[in-house]
Design an enzyme around this catalytic site. Structure first.
Site, mmCIF file in Angstrom:
data_model
loop_
_atom_site.group_PDB
_atom_site.id
_atom_site.type_symbol
_atom_site.label_atom_id
_atom_site.label_comp_id
_atom_site.label_asym_id
_atom_site.label_seq_id
_atom_site.Cartn_x
_atom_site.Cartn_y
_atom_site.Cartn_z
ATOM 1 N NE ARG A 146 -3.752 -0.179 2.389
ATOM 2 C CZ ARG A 146 -5.195 -0.770 2.562
ATOM 3 N NH1 ARG A 146 -5.239 -2.068 2.228
ATOM 4 N NH2 ARG A 146 -6.205 0.028 2.400
ATOM 5 C CE1 TYR A 167 -4.629 6.782 -3.007
ATOM 6 C CE2 TYR A 167 -4.942 5.947 -0.903
ATOM 7 C CZ TYR A 167 -5.404 6.658 -1.887
ATOM 8 O OH TYR A 167 -6.690 7.358 -1.800
ATOM 9 C CG ASP A 168 -0.535 4.015 2.568
ATOM 10 O OD1 ASP A 168 -1.480 4.070 1.797
ATOM 11 O OD2 ASP A 168 -0.724 3.153 3.565
ATOM 12 C CB VAL A 196 -15.445 -3.197 1.412
ATOM 13 C CG1 VAL A 196 -15.650 -1.844 2.009
ATOM 14 C CG2 VAL A 196 -16.174 -4.324 1.974
ATOM 15 C CG PHE A 245 -19.679 -6.347 0.719
ATOM 16 C CD1 PHE A 245 -18.807 -7.280 0.195
ATOM 17 C CD2 PHE A 245 -19.722 -6.146 2.180
ATOM 18 C CE1 PHE A 245 -17.765 -7.859 1.235
ATOM 19 C CE2 PHE A 245 -18.924 -6.749 3.183
ATOM 20 C CZ PHE A 245 -17.912 -7.416 2.761
ATOM 21 C CG ASP A 302 -11.590 -11.813 11.758
ATOM 22 O OD1 ASP A 302 -11.801 -10.806 11.395
ATOM 23 O OD2 ASP A 302 -11.055 -12.160 12.874
ATOM 24 N N GLY A 303 -13.320 -10.397 8.711
ATOM 25 C CA GLY A 303 -14.467 -9.674 9.032
ATOM 26 C C GLY A 303 -14.807 -8.634 9.958
ATOM 27 C CB THR A 309 -13.810 -1.100 12.385
ATOM 28 O OG1 THR A 309 -12.544 -0.166 12.460
ATOM 29 C CG2 THR A 309 -14.057 -1.975 13.264
ATOM 30 N NE ARG A 310 -10.543 0.143 5.653
ATOM 31 C CZ ARG A 310 -9.874 -0.749 6.440
ATOM 32 N NH1 ARG A 310 -9.989 -0.968 7.647
ATOM 33 N NH2 ARG A 310 -8.915 -1.325 5.755
HETATM 34 P P1 NAD Z 1 -11.292 7.501 -8.773
HETATM 35 O O1 NAD Z 1 -10.242 6.451 -9.220
HETATM 36 O O2 NAD Z 1 -12.618 7.133 -9.007
HETATM 37 O O3 NAD Z 1 -10.807 8.580 -9.328
HETATM 38 C C1 NAD Z 1 -9.568 9.221 -9.757
HETATM 39 C C2 NAD Z 1 -9.591 9.762 -11.019
HETATM 40 O O4 NAD Z 1 -8.077 10.406 -11.175
HETATM 41 C C3 NAD Z 1 -9.829 8.635 -12.110
HETATM 42 O O5 NAD Z 1 -10.690 9.268 -13.248
HETATM 43 C C4 NAD Z 1 -8.266 8.558 -12.871
HETATM 44 O O6 NAD Z 1 -8.624 8.083 -14.378
HETATM 45 C C5 NAD Z 1 -7.758 10.005 -12.495
HETATM 46 N N1 NAD Z 1 -6.331 10.066 -12.785
HETATM 47 C C6 NAD Z 1 -5.572 9.238 -11.942
HETATM 48 N N2 NAD Z 1 -4.099 9.281 -12.332
HETATM 49 C C7 NAD Z 1 -4.208 10.378 -13.286
HETATM 50 C C8 NAD Z 1 -3.075 10.939 -14.010
HETATM 51 N N3 NAD Z 1 -1.940 10.753 -13.694
HETATM 52 N N4 NAD Z 1 -3.613 12.059 -14.833
HETATM 53 C C9 NAD Z 1 -4.894 12.309 -14.908
HETATM 54 N N5 NAD Z 1 -5.807 11.586 -14.280
HETATM 55 C C10 NAD Z 1 -5.302 10.621 -13.515
HETATM 56 O O7 NAD Z 1 -10.809 7.458 -7.290
HETATM 57 P P2 NAD Z 1 -11.813 8.461 -6.397
HETATM 58 O O8 NAD Z 1 -12.384 7.724 -5.267
HETATM 59 O O9 NAD Z 1 -12.814 9.219 -6.997
HETATM 60 O O10 NAD Z 1 -10.793 9.322 -5.685
HETATM 61 C C11 NAD Z 1 -10.443 10.798 -5.893
HETATM 62 C C12 NAD Z 1 -9.466 11.152 -5.062
HETATM 63 O O11 NAD Z 1 -9.729 11.147 -3.616
HETATM 64 C C13 NAD Z 1 -8.265 10.421 -5.106
HETATM 65 O O12 NAD Z 1 -7.190 11.327 -5.054
HETATM 66 C C14 NAD Z 1 -7.928 9.337 -3.979
HETATM 67 O O13 NAD Z 1 -6.935 9.402 -3.406
HETATM 68 C C15 NAD Z 1 -9.011 10.389 -2.873
HETATM 69 N N6 NAD Z 1 -9.538 9.611 -1.790
HETATM 70 C C16 NAD Z 1 -10.562 9.025 -2.246
HETATM 71 C C17 NAD Z 1 -11.322 8.229 -1.295
HETATM 72 C C18 NAD Z 1 -12.664 7.450 -1.552
HETATM 73 O O14 NAD Z 1 -13.117 6.746 -0.417
HETATM 74 N N7 NAD Z 1 -13.227 7.636 -2.627
HETATM 75 C C19 NAD Z 1 -10.872 8.012 -0.154
HETATM 76 C C20 NAD Z 1 -9.450 8.672 0.405
HETATM 77 C C21 NAD Z 1 -8.965 9.618 -0.673
HETATM 78 N N1 UDP Z 2 -13.128 -5.743 1.780
HETATM 79 C C1 UDP Z 2 -13.706 -6.883 2.042
HETATM 80 N N2 UDP Z 2 -14.095 -7.484 1.057
HETATM 81 C C2 UDP Z 2 -13.914 -7.000 -0.370
HETATM 82 C C3 UDP Z 2 -13.237 -5.749 -0.402
HETATM 83 C C4 UDP Z 2 -12.681 -5.233 0.623
HETATM 84 O O1 UDP Z 2 -13.617 -7.518 3.018
HETATM 85 O O2 UDP Z 2 -14.515 -7.573 -1.346
HETATM 86 C C5 UDP Z 2 -12.235 -5.299 3.103
HETATM 87 C C6 UDP Z 2 -10.901 -4.872 2.864
HETATM 88 O O3 UDP Z 2 -10.113 -5.950 3.359
HETATM 89 C C7 UDP Z 2 -10.629 -3.485 3.854
HETATM 90 C C8 UDP Z 2 -12.198 -3.154 3.998
HETATM 91 O O4 UDP Z 2 -12.947 -3.918 3.265
HETATM 92 O O5 UDP Z 2 -10.520 -4.117 5.257
HETATM 93 C C9 UDP Z 2 -12.077 -1.644 3.172
HETATM 94 O O6 UDP Z 2 -11.751 -2.087 2.047
HETATM 95 P P1 UDP Z 2 -11.626 -1.091 0.671
HETATM 96 O O7 UDP Z 2 -10.823 -1.510 -0.564
HETATM 97 O O8 UDP Z 2 -12.780 -0.468 0.347
HETATM 98 O O9 UDP Z 2 -10.892 0.259 1.411
HETATM 99 P P2 UDP Z 2 -9.400 0.600 2.218
HETATM 100 O O10 UDP Z 2 -10.179 1.326 3.421
HETATM 101 O O11 UDP Z 2 -8.843 -0.775 2.754
HETATM 102 O O12 UDP Z 2 -8.842 1.484 1.366
#
Ligand code: NAD
Ligand code: UDP
Length: 322
Positions: free
Chosen positions: A157, A160-161, A202, A206, A221-222, A225-226
């Protein structure tokens, strides 16, 4: 503060806003909100994890322009003066960013810097979509913004992180040393209409598995939490934060916490049908628990009624059936 008196983009003068990641889940909802409020929007996306259908929704709109580009290589915008650059481009679901680890690191690093340079050149605000993943597998619960996190810097991860941690660092650097008017949000798991059915997150998995009558795939084991936030609540938080000069990170999420097995119960209640699940290997470095501390959000942008998980899932399913 009563909700009606909280400033947001709904009451601001018309703005010109460039959004990277506009074809993604969150990006497309931002485009919709800003266009509905009378602003001008320039969307930029390379579709690495987005959907062309999300661009098609707005293609004919007179105040929407779309640029297909990889923002890690530059943002080819040559138009009128921007008020905001909002950097939402990045693969966000674990299967997507693990499929494209280098691209994810690049969009968090070069992509963020390109956005900051553009904002600086236009004297515009810069808004960074960061993530609760900066807290890693947290040792502090719930997570306040003052917690520095517990991230494996070389795990699956980390692309991303660490990209998002770097993105936050360079955003603060441009704010401190170049005076850019920045915002940083740490988004906690957000869901709603227009998520890609195969994004692997998730709630998407689901919901689609349940609708297809397949067993739901529980990882581990599910008991992990989120906390799940409905998309409209995220968009409202973003819109308000744009109007407040606050440069430190702000958690945006819902502070109700569910195990994955509890999530299945909610879905069962919504669908009113029996659901079955099976257990699969827990992916490595999967955080055991996650819930935002929302004290800062409440202080900075005020309170608002969050949509409960059951009605958010109902909306999402209703949208799929339309
Ligand atoms: P998503 O994958 O649906 O949308 C991301 C978009 O960015 C996509 O359309 C993708 O094609 C575009 N993209 C990626 N790399 C690119 C690049 N190099 N140039 C141009 N476009 C590019 O994801 P999302 O859920 O809509 O997330 C949007 C933002 O919010 C992200 O930065 C993500 O890290 C952040 N975020 C989302 C969540 C969530 O739960 N949805 C949680 C935490 C952070
Ligand atoms: N998860 C799951 N089944 C799935 C997809 C995800 O049990 O089909 C779990 C995953 O292991 C995590 C949580 O659901 O603990 C949230 O996962 P998600 O990918 O939605 O987001 P994350 O918070 O991990 O980025």
């Amino acid at each position: 503060m009563p909700e009606t008196h909280v400033p947001s983009t709904a009451t601001s003068d018309p703005l010109r806003i460039l959004i990277t990641g506009s074809a993604g889940f969150v990006g497309s909802h931002l485009v919709e909100r800003f266009l509905n409020e009378g602003h001008t929007v320039i969307g930029v996306d390379n579709y690495i994890s987005g959907q062309v259908s999300n661009t098609d929704l707005f293609r004919e709109h007179p105040r929407f322009t779309f640029i297909e580009a990889d923002v890690s290589h530059g943002i080819p915008y040559t138009g009128d003066k921007l008020d905001w650059v909002m950097h939402f481009a990045s693969p966000a679901s674990p299967p997507h960013y693990q499929q494209f680890p280098v691209e994810t690191l690049m969009v968090g690093a070069q992509g963020t810097q390109n956005g900051l340079e553009l904002a600086h050149a236009h004297g515009a605000g810069f808004f960074l979509a960061s993530t609760s993943e900066v807290y890693g597998d947290p040792l502090v619960h719930p997570q306040p913004e003052t917690y520095w996190g517990n991230v494996n810097p070389i795990g699956v991860r980390s692309c991303y992180d660490e990209a998002k941690r770097y993105a936050e660092a360079i955003t603060m650097a441009y704010h401190r040393s170049r005076g850019v008017n920045t915002r940083i949000i740490r988004i906690f798991n957000t869901y709603g209409p227009r998520m890609r059915p195969d994004d692997g997150r998730v709630i998407t998995n689901f919901v689609h598995q349940a609708l297809r009558g397949e067993p739901l795939t529980v990882y581990g084991d599910g008991s992990q939490t989120r906390s799940f936030q409905y998309i409209d609540d995220l968009v409202e938080g973003i819109s308000r934060l744009m109007m407040v000069k606050y440069h430190e990170p702000v958690n945006l999420g819902n502070d109700e916490e569910f195990t994955m097995l509890q999530l299945i119960e909610i879905l069962r209640d919504v669908l009113q049908k029996p659901l079955h699940h099976d257990f699969h290997l827990l992916p490595s470095d999967d955080p055991v628990k996650r819930r935002p501390c929302l004290m800062r959000r409440r202080e900075v942008i005020g309170e608002f009624l969050a949509k409960p998980l059951n009605s958010g899932i109902e909306n999402m399913i209703g949208d799929l059936n339309n």
